[in-house]
Design a protein around this motif. Sequence first.
Motif, PDB file in Angstrom:
ATOM      1  N   PRO A 139      66.576  32.181  52.795  1.00 42.87           N
ATOM      2  CA  PRO A 139      67.896  32.221  53.630  1.00 42.87           C
ATOM      3  C   PRO A 139      69.005  32.354  53.463  1.00 42.87           C
ATOM      4  O   PRO A 139      69.535  33.215  54.129  1.00 42.87           O
ATOM      5  CB  PRO A 139      67.758  31.342  54.611  1.00 42.87           C
ATOM      6  N   ASN A 140      69.472  31.662  52.279  1.00 41.30           N
ATOM      7  CA  ASN A 140      70.579  32.852  51.923  1.00 41.30           C
ATOM      8  C   ASN A 140      70.212  34.149  51.137  1.00 41.30           C
ATOM      9  O   ASN A 140      71.789  35.250  51.434  1.00 41.30           O
ATOM     10  CB  ASN A 140      71.032  31.609  50.281  1.00 41.30           C
ATOM     11  N   THR A 141      69.540  34.734  50.692  1.00 41.32           N
ATOM     12  CA  THR A 141      68.987  35.810  50.187  1.00 41.32           C
ATOM     13  C   THR A 141      68.772  36.568  51.909  1.00 41.32           C
ATOM     14  O   THR A 141      69.752  37.840  51.257  1.00 41.32           O
ATOM     15  CB  THR A 141      68.064  35.694  49.413  1.00 41.32           C
ATOM     16  N   LEU A 142      68.526  35.676  52.107  1.00 36.90           N
ATOM     17  CA  LEU A 142      68.310  36.957  53.758  1.00 36.90           C
ATOM     18  C   LEU A 142      70.010  37.244  54.692  1.00 36.90           C
ATOM     19  O   LEU A 142      70.128  38.104  55.603  1.00 36.90           O
ATOM     20  CB  LEU A 142      67.411  36.617  55.104  1.00 36.90           C
ATOM     21  N   SER A 143      70.637  36.657  54.083  1.00 36.14           N
ATOM     22  CA  SER A 143      71.647  36.483  55.136  1.00 36.14           C
ATOM     23  C   SER A 143      72.983  37.999  54.865  1.00 36.14           C
ATOM     24  O   SER A 143      73.737  38.179  55.581  1.00 36.14           O
ATOM     25  CB  SER A 143      72.365  35.364  55.221  1.00 36.14           C
TER      26      SER A 143
ATOM     27  N   ALA B 298      65.556  39.901  47.277  1.00 36.72           N
ATOM     28  CA  ALA B 298      66.406  40.641  47.758  1.00 36.72           C
ATOM     29  C   ALA B 298      66.356  42.025  47.448  1.00 36.72           C
ATOM     30  O   ALA B 298      66.029  42.766  47.366  1.00 36.72           O
ATOM     31  CB  ALA B 298      68.014  40.733  46.775  1.00 36.72           C
ATOM     32  N   ALA B 299      67.479  42.491  48.643  1.00 32.73           N
ATOM     33  CA  ALA B 299      67.739  43.497  49.004  1.00 32.73           C
ATOM     34  C   ALA B 299      68.633  43.917  48.974  1.00 32.73           C
ATOM     35  O   ALA B 299      69.833  44.502  50.328  1.00 32.73           O
ATOM     36  CB  ALA B 299      66.914  43.952  50.328  1.00 32.73           C
ATOM     37  N   PHE B 300      69.890  44.377  47.884  1.00 36.09           N
ATOM     38  CA  PHE B 300      68.706  44.491  45.959  1.00 36.09           C
ATOM     39  C   PHE B 300      70.273  43.711  45.790  1.00 36.09           C
ATOM     40  O   PHE B 300      71.448  43.400  45.642  1.00 36.09           O
ATOM     41  CB  PHE B 300      69.111  46.195  45.470  1.00 36.09           C
ATOM     42  N   THR B 301      69.987  43.764  44.109  1.00 37.27           N
ATOM     43  CA  THR B 301      70.374  42.848  43.177  1.00 37.27           C
ATOM     44  C   THR B 301      71.044  43.673  42.254  1.00 37.27           C
ATOM     45  O   THR B 301      70.542  44.380  42.009  1.00 37.27           O
ATOM     46  CB  THR B 301      70.131  42.118  42.218  1.00 37.27           C
ATOM     47  N   TYR B 302      73.197  43.624  42.607  1.00 36.48           N
ATOM     48  CA  TYR B 302      73.399  44.956  41.585  1.00 36.48           C
ATOM     49  C   TYR B 302      73.779  43.913  40.435  1.00 36.48           C
ATOM     50  O   TYR B 302      74.052  43.071  40.488  1.00 36.48           O
ATOM     51  CB  TYR B 302      74.278  45.797  42.251  1.00 36.48           C
ATOM     52  N   HIS B 303      74.375  45.268  39.544  1.00 38.17           N
ATOM     53  CA  HIS B 303      74.919  43.954  38.703  1.00 38.17           C
ATOM     54  C   HIS B 303      76.340  44.600  37.948  1.00 38.17           C
ATOM     55  O   HIS B 303      77.337  44.707  37.586  1.00 38.17           O
ATOM     56  CB  HIS B 303      74.118  44.105  36.936  1.00 38.17           C
ATOM     57  N   VAL B 304      76.526  46.280  38.447  1.00 33.28           N
ATOM     58  CA  VAL B 304      78.267  47.157  38.701  1.00 33.28           C
ATOM     59  C   VAL B 304      78.022  47.518  39.779  1.00 33.28           C
ATOM     60  O   VAL B 304      77.506  47.757  40.473  1.00 33.28           O
ATOM     61  CB  VAL B 304      77.602  48.454  37.664  1.00 33.28           C
ATOM     62  N   GLU B 305      79.522  47.878  40.052  1.00 31.53           N
ATOM     63  CA  GLU B 305      79.734  48.172  40.991  1.00 31.53           C
ATOM     64  C   GLU B 305      79.284  49.297  41.336  1.00 31.53           C
ATOM     65  O   GLU B 305      78.940  50.795  40.290  1.00 31.53           O
ATOM     66  CB  GLU B 305      81.228  48.380  40.872  1.00 31.53           C
ATOM     67  N   GLY B 306      78.826  49.663  42.252  1.00 33.26           N
ATOM     68  CA  GLY B 306      78.437  51.204  43.582  1.00 33.26           C
ATOM     69  C   GLY B 306      79.442  51.543  44.692  1.00 33.26           C
ATOM     70  O   GLY B 306      80.268  50.093  44.939  1.00 33.26           O
ATOM     71  N   GLU B 307      78.628  52.939  44.780  1.00 27.98           N
ATOM     72  CA  GLU B 307      79.528  53.273  45.911  1.00 27.98           C
ATOM     73  C   GLU B 307      78.455  53.750  47.233  1.00 27.98           C
ATOM     74  O   GLU B 307      77.260  54.298  46.345  1.00 27.98           O
ATOM     75  CB  GLU B 307      80.425  54.163  45.836  1.00 27.98           C
TER      76      GLU B 307
ATOM     77  N   GLY C  58      68.733  46.905  57.966  1.00 28.73           N
ATOM     78  CA  GLY C  58      67.516  46.690  57.870  1.00 28.73           C
ATOM     79  C   GLY C  58      67.062  45.294  58.644  1.00 28.73           C
ATOM     80  O   GLY C  58      67.850  44.441  59.044  1.00 28.73           O
ATOM     81  N   THR C  59      65.549  44.658  58.465  1.00 23.41           N
ATOM     82  CA  THR C  59      65.272  43.631  59.421  1.00 23.41           C
ATOM     83  C   THR C  59      65.146  43.140  58.606  1.00 23.41           C
ATOM     84  O   THR C  59      64.116  42.948  57.805  1.00 23.41           O
ATOM     85  CB  THR C  59      63.773  44.239  59.657  1.00 23.41           C
ATOM     86  N   ALA C  60      65.219  41.370  58.340  1.00 25.74           N
ATOM     87  CA  ALA C  60      64.905  40.943  57.363  1.00 25.74           C
ATOM     88  C   ALA C  60      64.033  39.597  58.179  1.00 25.74           C
ATOM     89  O   ALA C  60      64.898  39.101  59.258  1.00 25.74           O
ATOM     90  CB  ALA C  60      66.769  39.780  56.690  1.00 25.74           C
ATOM     91  N   VAL C  61      63.278  38.815  57.809  1.00 31.75           N
ATOM     92  CA  VAL C  61      62.073  37.949  58.171  1.00 31.75           C
ATOM     93  C   VAL C  61      62.321  36.348  56.767  1.00 31.75           C
ATOM     94  O   VAL C  61      61.915  36.849  55.726  1.00 31.75           O
ATOM     95  CB  VAL C  61      61.088  38.298  58.416  1.00 31.75           C
ATOM     96  N   GLN C  62      62.291  35.665  57.421  1.00 29.85           N
ATOM     97  CA  GLN C  62      62.041  34.562  56.421  1.00 29.85           C
ATOM     98  C   GLN C  62      60.634  33.927  56.570  1.00 29.85           C
ATOM     99  O   GLN C  62      60.004  33.958  58.317  1.00 29.85           O
ATOM    100  CB  GLN C  62      63.167  33.425  57.058  1.00 29.85           C
ATOM    101  N   GLY C  63      60.326  33.316  55.464  1.00 27.19           N
ATOM    102  CA  GLY C  63      58.811  33.136  55.453  1.00 27.19           C
ATOM    103  C   GLY C  63      57.920  32.973  54.086  1.00 27.19           C
ATOM    104  O   GLY C  63      58.405  33.905  53.214  1.00 27.19           O
ATOM    105  N   SER C  64      57.061  32.440  53.663  1.00 27.88           N
ATOM    106  CA  SER C  64      56.383  32.648  52.559  1.00 27.88           C
ATOM    107  C   SER C  64      55.589  33.739  52.685  1.00 27.88           C
ATOM    108  O   SER C  64      55.398  34.672  53.691  1.00 27.88           O
ATOM    109  CB  SER C  64      54.767  31.816  53.137  1.00 27.88           C
ATOM    110  N   VAL C  65      55.631  34.319  51.314  1.00 27.73           N
ATOM    111  CA  VAL C  65      55.592  35.999  50.573  1.00 27.73           C
ATOM    112  C   VAL C  65      54.068  35.702  51.275  1.00 27.73           C
ATOM    113  O   VAL C  65      53.468  36.741  51.492  1.00 27.73           O
ATOM    114  CB  VAL C  65      55.887  36.432  50.100  1.00 27.73           C
TER     115      VAL C  65
END
Length: 539
Positions: free
Chosen positions: A315-319, A289-298, A324-331
Amino acid sequence: MQADAVIARVQDNEQTGLVPVRQAVTDLLRQFGMTTMFGNPGSTELGLFLDFPADFRYVLGLQESVVVGMADGYAQATHNAAFINLHSAVGVGHAMGAIFTAHKNRTPLVITAGQQSRAILPYDPFLFSSQATELPKPYVKWSIEPARAEDVPLAIARAYYMAMQPPCGPVLVSVPADDWGRLCEPVQARQVSRSVRPDPVLLDRIGGQLDVAGRPAFVLGAAVDRDGAWDDVVALAERHRAAVWTAPMSGRNGFPEDHPLFAGFLPAARERIVSLLDGHDFILALGAAAFTYHVEGEGPHVPPGSVLAQIVDDPNTLSWAPVGTAVQGSVRQSVRDLLARPQPAARQDPPRRVPAPRAEPSPLMSVAYVLQTLAEVRAADSIVVEEAPSARPVMQRYLPILQSGTFYTMCSGGLGFGLPAAVGVALGKPGSKVIGVLGDGSSMYSIQGLWSAAQLGLPITFLILKNRSYAALREFAPVYGFTAKDALHGVDLPDIDFVATARGMGCEAMRVSEPDALPVILRKALGMKLPVLVEIDVA
């Protein structure tokens, strides 16, 4: 007369080709390579085990969350869905925390849950699951209670295909107790493609951005190792001389941590991520994911002047990627396509990661000293299964992971995964040395897994980092305004004897509190062929 009727019925079945549902299911599971079952059975599940096939193995867990945790580790280790049998509504309820973790881990699990017999369902019978398909949602990809007993094998076949289709995850099939003995047609397994090829136009755009970048950085998530892309990502990073970071809260590692291009681990905090990635003009998130946060930021999500691209199978992570640019597919397929592009211009290497200072022994050992010692005595191909949240930042400095498939933790933040997952990983990788690095608090969520490890005779070394508290909460408290003077309730864990607990479960156990004794005891424990627990007193 009864014997004659049975013989006649068997002959009729042979002529029609019909078989009991339980046989159709086990025949299907055999075709899928799923001859290990994990469970904690109740009355509504017993019909599955009549005439249990000799080539199947039943792995008993003493609580349903332990069952799912073992299956999660086993599925990740074998790269195939694991089969779970839970007890009706209560068993599924007990397992829900572990199912949530499997959902976050993207682990393929085929879960069957018992249901009362169809004939008495209208009367709210004892052990009835009134909304069996709704209970596990939203943390399963699909759930069903088949309309007919004859449809159970087809439902399990569909469940397997859906569990294994990226993004992988758990599914649930509710099976009434009397369905297992009904007759049905056998079901043949199908070959199903699971590789998702990325959009070539968007991938070409990402490739072009990477080619012209001056200082690229990669951010790697759990899908890199999950998709078998470790070696390909190393090759891509070396080609582009990219700095490589591990994504926040990643449950797997995707890059050798002793490699000169490895930059470290990103925290789950927006401002810190931006600070650490500052100076990189192109950031490629792979399997993360771009990116996973644990605390509130700004502020911005990436440094000013940086371009972000993301490749992941979900696709849920991309949504919800903010920029930026997001592409679904096998890494793996995406990285191989990027490697097929022409060689880019030469770049200078990024600055090397500053090595951690050496941890020195002290009367009450530091976690850093313990993990540094473990790193020195363990084999590089031994497998670390970790659930010690307060120790994780220290582990990331003092216990480097060097090979693919040798590190597992949970992506969910929910405790109880690590100990049973170590059992499942050891089952899935026979002959490998598995090391469970566990906090004393987190281990108690699923301590029953020690019994399963002992019964199975698995070569697991469980290390309990005993700091007598939920230390992660102490460290996190200042985020919510606590000061050193404020009382913090519910975090102390005195008087737990892990040695006695382990021995009571059938495991060997040792205790160490002196730093001089630690290397000797660790070597002894790691050399054992049966499960052993080491309780380690730490500051």
